[in-house]
Design a protein around this motif. Structure first.
Motif, PDB file in Angstrom:
ATOM      1  N   ASN A 104      52.228  37.771  38.125  1.00  0.00           N
ATOM      2  CA  ASN A 104      52.660  38.334  39.394  1.00  0.00           C
ATOM      3  C   ASN A 104      51.605  39.241  40.005  1.00  0.00           C
ATOM      4  OD1 ASN A 104      55.132  37.043  39.295  1.00  0.00           O
ATOM      5  ND2 ASN A 104      56.132  38.725  38.200  1.00  0.00           N
ATOM      6  N   THR A 105      50.839  39.941  39.170  1.00  0.00           N
ATOM      7  CA  THR A 105      49.828  40.839  39.709  1.00  0.00           C
ATOM      8  C   THR A 105      48.687  40.083  40.364  1.00  0.00           C
ATOM      9  OG1 THR A 105      48.642  40.908  37.604  1.00  0.00           O
ATOM     10  CG2 THR A 105      50.343  42.576  37.961  1.00  0.00           C
ATOM     11  N   LEU A 106      48.521  38.811  40.047  1.00  0.00           N
ATOM     12  CA  LEU A 106      47.431  38.051  40.639  1.00  0.00           C
ATOM     13  C   LEU A 106      47.610  37.862  42.137  1.00  0.00           C
ATOM     14  CD1 LEU A 106      46.933  35.286  37.930  1.00  0.00           C
ATOM     15  CD2 LEU A 106      45.537  37.316  38.314  1.00  0.00           C
ATOM     16  N   TRP A 107      48.870  37.947  42.628  1.00  0.00           N
ATOM     17  CA  TRP A 107      49.100  37.735  44.058  1.00  0.00           C
ATOM     18  C   TRP A 107      48.854  39.007  44.865  1.00  0.00           C
ATOM     19  CZ3 TRP A 107      48.830  32.960  43.514  1.00  0.00           C
ATOM     20  CH2 TRP A 107      49.564  32.253  42.556  1.00  0.00           C
ATOM     21  N   SER A 108      48.817  40.145  44.193  1.00  0.00           N
ATOM     22  CA  SER A 108      48.652  41.409  44.908  1.00  0.00           C
ATOM     23  C   SER A 108      47.166  41.763  44.965  1.00  0.00           C
ATOM     24  CB  SER A 108      49.447  42.514  44.202  1.00  0.00           C
ATOM     25  OG  SER A 108      49.290  43.740  44.869  1.00  0.00           O
ATOM     26  N   MET A 109      46.519  41.358  46.032  1.00  0.00           N
ATOM     27  CA  MET A 109      45.077  41.591  46.176  1.00  0.00           C
ATOM     28  C   MET A 109      44.840  42.488  47.384  1.00  0.00           C
ATOM     29  SD  MET A 109      43.591  37.807  45.320  1.00  0.00           S
ATOM     30  CE  MET A 109      43.976  37.023  43.760  1.00  0.00           C
ATOM     31  N   LYS A 110      45.176  43.754  47.257  1.00  0.00           N
ATOM     32  CA  LYS A 110      45.057  44.692  48.363  1.00  0.00           C
ATOM     33  C   LYS A 110      43.761  45.493  48.231  1.00  0.00           C
ATOM     34  CE  LYS A 110      50.036  45.174  48.973  1.00  0.00           C
ATOM     35  NZ  LYS A 110      51.190  46.101  49.013  1.00  0.00           N
ATOM     36  N   PRO A 111      43.078  45.746  49.361  1.00  0.00           N
ATOM     37  CA  PRO A 111      41.844  46.535  49.308  1.00  0.00           C
ATOM     38  C   PRO A 111      42.092  47.909  48.691  1.00  0.00           C
ATOM     39  CG  PRO A 111      42.091  45.483  51.449  1.00  0.00           C
ATOM     40  CD  PRO A 111      43.381  45.274  50.718  1.00  0.00           C
ATOM     41  N   SER A 112      41.241  48.300  47.765  1.00  0.00           N
ATOM     42  CA  SER A 112      41.379  49.599  47.116  1.00  0.00           C
ATOM     43  C   SER A 112      40.037  50.029  46.548  1.00  0.00           C
ATOM     44  CB  SER A 112      42.437  49.547  46.001  1.00  0.00           C
ATOM     45  OG  SER A 112      42.073  48.587  45.025  1.00  0.00           O
ATOM     46  N   ALA A 113      39.878  51.336  46.391  1.00  0.00           N
ATOM     47  CA  ALA A 113      38.631  51.875  45.836  1.00  0.00           C
ATOM     48  C   ALA A 113      38.863  53.281  45.318  1.00  0.00           C
ATOM     49  CB  ALA A 113      37.524  51.882  46.892  1.00  0.00           C
ATOM     50  N   LYS A 114      38.102  53.615  44.280  1.00  0.00           N
ATOM     51  CA  LYS A 114      38.065  54.983  43.765  1.00  0.00           C
ATOM     52  C   LYS A 114      36.621  55.288  43.379  1.00  0.00           C
ATOM     53  CE  LYS A 114      39.474  58.015  39.993  1.00  0.00           C
ATOM     54  NZ  LYS A 114      40.112  58.103  38.657  1.00  0.00           N
ATOM     55  N   ARG A 151      37.422  47.228  45.273  1.00  0.00           N
ATOM     56  CA  ARG A 151      38.029  45.903  45.187  1.00  0.00           C
ATOM     57  C   ARG A 151      38.386  45.354  46.561  1.00  0.00           C
ATOM     58  NH1 ARG A 151      42.316  47.844  40.576  1.00  0.00           N
ATOM     59  NH2 ARG A 151      40.854  48.033  38.837  1.00  0.00           N
ATOM     60  N   TYR A 152      38.288  44.019  46.662  1.00  0.00           N
ATOM     61  CA  TYR A 152      38.828  43.242  47.777  1.00  0.00           C
ATOM     62  C   TYR A 152      38.362  43.733  49.156  1.00  0.00           C
ATOM     63  CZ  TYR A 152      41.787  42.033  43.846  1.00  0.00           C
ATOM     64  OH  TYR A 152      42.232  41.659  42.610  1.00  0.00           O
ATOM     65  N   GLY A 153      37.057  43.821  49.328  1.00  0.00           N
ATOM     66  CA  GLY A 153      36.496  44.038  50.657  1.00  0.00           C
ATOM     67  C   GLY A 153      36.129  45.452  51.019  1.00  0.00           C
TER      68      GLY A 153
END
Length: 271
Positions: A104-114, A151-153
């Motif tokens: 299920n976590t594979l579908w959640s691809m939201k931009p994030s960064a730390k 992550r993701y852009g």
């Protein structure tokens, strides 16, 4: 007789041509002037319906830029889902069991960064007169083997995190600040700046050309009764609606306080 007839026909033809020319000139003179768009403030572009749409240059280019960004992100997200689905199917065919929670976590691809602070000491000669951007962050490949990530852009440039898609983001920042109180010989250090310490999150977009404060934390300076240093901590966390291309940065009113930045962090993620 024939010459006379030819002469009369020639005169009639010339008369008719003259009448036509006069009519054309009259039509041209009486035509209303067409309003041409101002090239400095207006532009005409072809929309999705193959119709030409005219308007303010900034508005049309902004709409086109945001639409292209959203389209590119949607295409990338769709391709990621296709590849992930194919991977799962291939894995199941080879009797590889995947946990449902992980799937299920594979579908959640939201931009994030730390981002995390660099561990080396940073000597700032300037920056105690006006608020300045904090740039001492590990980013991109420097985040390997740390608690940070991109992550993701999400992109990094000159201390700023650039968001790839519009939406509501959770933004946060923590700073640990150090101010020298005594020299190594125990002599009191005269403070160079007694102004309040301001720690803020700012937003900038090239289309607006305006730097805007999102949230801030203000605290007074103190003088510890023991030890060689005064220590301050400041933390900010907030929600903000951002557009694609917005640049988020951490600002500090006195960069000389950034002596030890290893525990600092700054990040955001789409919710």
């Amino acid at each position: 007789m024939t010459d006379v007839l030819i002469k009369r026909l020639s005169i009639a033809s010339l008369s008719l041509l003259l009448v036509v020319l006069i009519a054309v000139l009259c039509i041209v003179w009486t035509m209303p002037d067409s309003n041409q768009p101002d090239s400095d403030s207006e532009i005409c572009l072809q929309n999705d319906n193959n119709n030409v749409e005219c308007g303010k240059t900034i508005d049309l280019l902004h709409a086109m830029f945001e639409k292209e960004i959203e389209s590119a992100y949607a295409g990338a997200e769709k391709q990621e889902k296709i590849q992930t689905e194919k991977y799962i199917k291939d894995a199941l065919q080879h009797d590889v069991h995947l946990m449902s929670d992980y799937k299920n976590t594979l579908w959640s691809m939201k931009p994030s960064a730390k981002l995390v602070g660099v561990r080396e000491q940073i000597k700032h000669v300037q920056g105690n007169d006006s608020i300045a951007t904090v740039t001492c962050w590990r980013h991109d490949k420097d985040l390997y083997y740390t608690t940070g990530f991109q992550r993701y852009g999400i992109r990094y440039q000159n201390g700023r995190l650039i968001v790839p898609v519009s939406g509501t983001y959770y933004i946060y920042s923590f700073l640990g600040l150090t101010e020298r109180r005594l020299t190594d010989e125990g002599i009191p250090v005269e403070p160079k700046n007694m102004r309040e310490i301001k720690h803020a999150l700012h937003k900038y977009n090239v289309l607006d050309t305006v730097d805007m404060e999102i949230a801030s934390n203000l605290q007074s300076r103190k003088n510890a009764s023991r030890g060689y240093f005064n220590y301050y901590t400041s933390q900010i966390a907030t929600l903000a609606k951002l557009r694609a291309g917005d640049e988020i940065s951490v600002m500090l009113s006195d960069e000389t306080l950034l002596e030890n930045t290893g525990n600092n962090y700054f990040g955001l993620h789409l919710i």
